[in-house]
Design a protein around this motif. Structure first.
Motif, mmCIF file in Angstrom:
data_model
loop_
_atom_site.group_PDB
_atom_site.id
_atom_site.type_symbol
_atom_site.label_atom_id
_atom_site.label_comp_id
_atom_site.label_asym_id
_atom_site.label_seq_id
_atom_site.Cartn_x
_atom_site.Cartn_y
_atom_site.Cartn_z
ATOM 1 N N ASP A 80 1.004 -1.168 -0.101
ATOM 2 C CA ASP A 80 0.004 0.053 0.222
ATOM 3 C C ASP A 80 0.611 1.168 -0.069
ATOM 4 O O ASP A 80 1.202 1.829 0.970
ATOM 5 N N VAL A 81 1.296 1.726 -1.154
ATOM 6 C CA VAL A 81 2.098 2.909 -1.123
ATOM 7 C C VAL A 81 1.066 4.198 -1.303
ATOM 8 O O VAL A 81 1.597 5.425 -1.062
ATOM 9 N N TRP A 82 -0.124 4.021 -0.945
ATOM 10 C CA TRP A 82 -1.026 5.138 -0.889
ATOM 11 C C TRP A 82 -1.242 5.620 0.862
ATOM 12 O O TRP A 82 -1.653 6.414 1.203
ATOM 13 N N ALA A 83 -0.567 4.685 1.790
ATOM 14 C CA ALA A 83 -0.807 5.142 3.105
ATOM 15 C C ALA A 83 0.577 5.935 3.407
ATOM 16 O O ALA A 83 0.710 7.193 2.834
ATOM 17 N N LYS A 84 1.455 5.595 4.443
ATOM 18 C CA LYS A 84 2.447 6.624 4.754
ATOM 19 C C LYS A 84 3.325 7.157 3.705
ATOM 20 O O LYS A 84 3.722 8.436 3.742
ATOM 21 N N VAL A 85 3.716 6.370 2.793
ATOM 22 C CA VAL A 85 4.742 6.972 1.547
ATOM 23 C C VAL A 85 4.028 8.064 0.963
ATOM 24 O O VAL A 85 4.903 8.973 0.908
ATOM 25 N N TYR A 86 2.904 7.953 0.439
ATOM 26 C CA TYR A 86 2.354 9.031 -0.456
ATOM 27 C C TYR A 86 1.818 10.140 0.611
ATOM 28 O O TYR A 86 1.946 11.247 -0.002
ATOM 29 N N GLU A 87 1.453 9.881 1.791
ATOM 30 C CA GLU A 87 0.972 11.007 2.592
ATOM 31 C C GLU A 87 2.083 11.760 2.978
ATOM 32 O O GLU A 87 1.884 13.062 3.215
ATOM 33 N N THR A 88 3.187 11.183 3.205
ATOM 34 C CA THR A 88 4.434 11.971 3.805
ATOM 35 C C THR A 88 5.445 12.582 2.807
ATOM 36 O O THR A 88 5.946 13.721 2.777
ATOM 37 N N ARG A 89 5.577 11.883 1.592
ATOM 38 C CA ARG A 89 6.480 12.329 0.472
ATOM 39 C C ARG A 89 5.787 12.386 -0.711
ATOM 40 O O ARG A 89 6.656 12.803 -1.914
ATOM 41 N N GLY A 90 4.671 12.240 -0.841
ATOM 42 C CA GLY A 90 4.028 12.425 -2.230
ATOM 43 C C GLY A 90 4.438 11.434 -3.345
ATOM 44 O O GLY A 90 4.765 10.260 -3.017
ATOM 45 N N VAL A 91 4.352 11.825 -4.578
ATOM 46 C CA VAL A 91 4.765 11.134 -5.684
ATOM 47 C C VAL A 91 6.303 10.464 -5.509
ATOM 48 O O VAL A 91 6.477 9.216 -6.023
ATOM 49 N N GLU A 92 7.070 11.322 -5.052
ATOM 50 C CA GLU A 92 8.364 10.945 -4.991
ATOM 51 C C GLU A 92 8.717 10.083 -4.062
ATOM 52 O O GLU A 92 9.595 9.119 -4.054
ATOM 53 N N GLY A 93 7.953 9.812 -3.056
ATOM 54 C CA GLY A 93 7.698 8.961 -2.047
ATOM 55 C C GLY A 93 7.454 7.600 -2.559
ATOM 56 O O GLY A 93 8.199 6.561 -2.277
#
Length: 276
Positions: free
Chosen positions: A251-264
């Motif tokens: 799930d890259v829509w959880a912490k990864v996207y919420e904190t660093r956006g598309v680059e995350g």
């Protein structure tokens, strides 16, 4: 175990570009959200299909009760052929709290379940081609000879993954008719996404004892692993593989996207799946 990525609600071209990077990094599947309105999941998945060659594709998940099943049959068969037979069809009741009532969609759980069952009958029937007739509580279809489309490439059908709420007998009986389990667990009369590897073992035993089909069967679990800690990530995924899970959905829509956006998301994809 195979490793997929469930993308957040972002522009179609961005998802398609990231999907190509995910494929190059060794991920096995690309999955996108379905919403009541907005960025269309099937157009997004078509863009993904055109920019990839290997990964499995799917909308995770399709609430079939609010779709016309003959239109979904057309979309899925077309995309399966376009992608070279890479589509799977995850299906469930959906999340009516995401604005369904605002558009006049049915929110009653029992009615949605009945419509989903009829929709699955129609979907799998139309995939087989004409002649096809159906008479149900909600849908009636008479066969037509007008421009019958080609069937999906995958036979006997596009794999259907179904939400199963353990230990609901009715829900699990639906699961064993198809090709994959998206597990949930009943808690205080409601379905919950919280379950354990032991719950998966119990569900798998139930399915293996009762499923009569001889086609492959998948069990799919979603979660988030630390890409910068590959050993810990692999250990986290391994506990589910040991229980019988065949697909891990990152799930890259959880912490990864919420904190660093598309680059995350891009960074996590390049770190690769939690194999080990």
């Amino acid at each position: 175990m195979k490793f997929g990525v469930t993308f957040p609600y972002i522009e179609s071209k961005v998802t398609a570009d990231l999907a190509a990077e995910a494929e190059a990094a060794g991920w096995d599947g690309i999955f996108v959200w379905d919403t009541i309105w907005g960025i269309d999941a099937w157009i997004t998945l078509t863009a993904v299909a055109l920019q990839t060659t290997r990964v499995t594709l799917g909308v995770l998940l399709t609430p079939l009760s609010r779709r016309k099943p003959w239109e979904v049959a057309s979309q899925t068969a077309t995309l399966d052929r376009l992608s070279g037979g890479r589509l799977v069809f995850p299906v469930g009741l959906g999340a009516p709290e995401t604005g369904w009532a605002n558009f006049g969609e049915e929110t009653d759980r029992k009615i949605r379940a009945e419509r989903m069952d009829e929709g699955l009958d129609i979907l799998t029937g139309l995939w087989k081609g004409q002649p096809f007739n159906y008479t149900g509580k909600y849908y009636q279809i008479k066969e037509t000879s007008f421009m019958p489309p080609p069937p999906p490439l995958q036979q006997p059908r596009i794999p259907v993954w179904v939400v199963g709420a353990w230990p609901s007998e009715k829900s699990m009986q639906r699961v064993i008719k198809y090709d994959g389990l998206l597990p949930m667990k009943m808690e205080n009369g409601a379905a919950s996404p919280h379950f354990t590897p032991d719950d998966i073992r119990a569900m798998r035993a139930y399915i293996e004892e009762r499923r009569k089909l001889t086609t492959p069967f998948d069990i799919i679990v979603e979660g988030e692993t630390p890409g910068d800690q590959p050993e810990q990530a692999a250990k986290q995924a391994r506990q589910w593989a040991d229980a019988g899970v065949t697909w891990w959905q990152e799930d890259v829509w959880a912490k990864v996207y919420e904190t660093r956006g598309v680059e995350g998301i891009r960074q996590r994809l390049k770190q690769g799946p939690p194999r080990g």
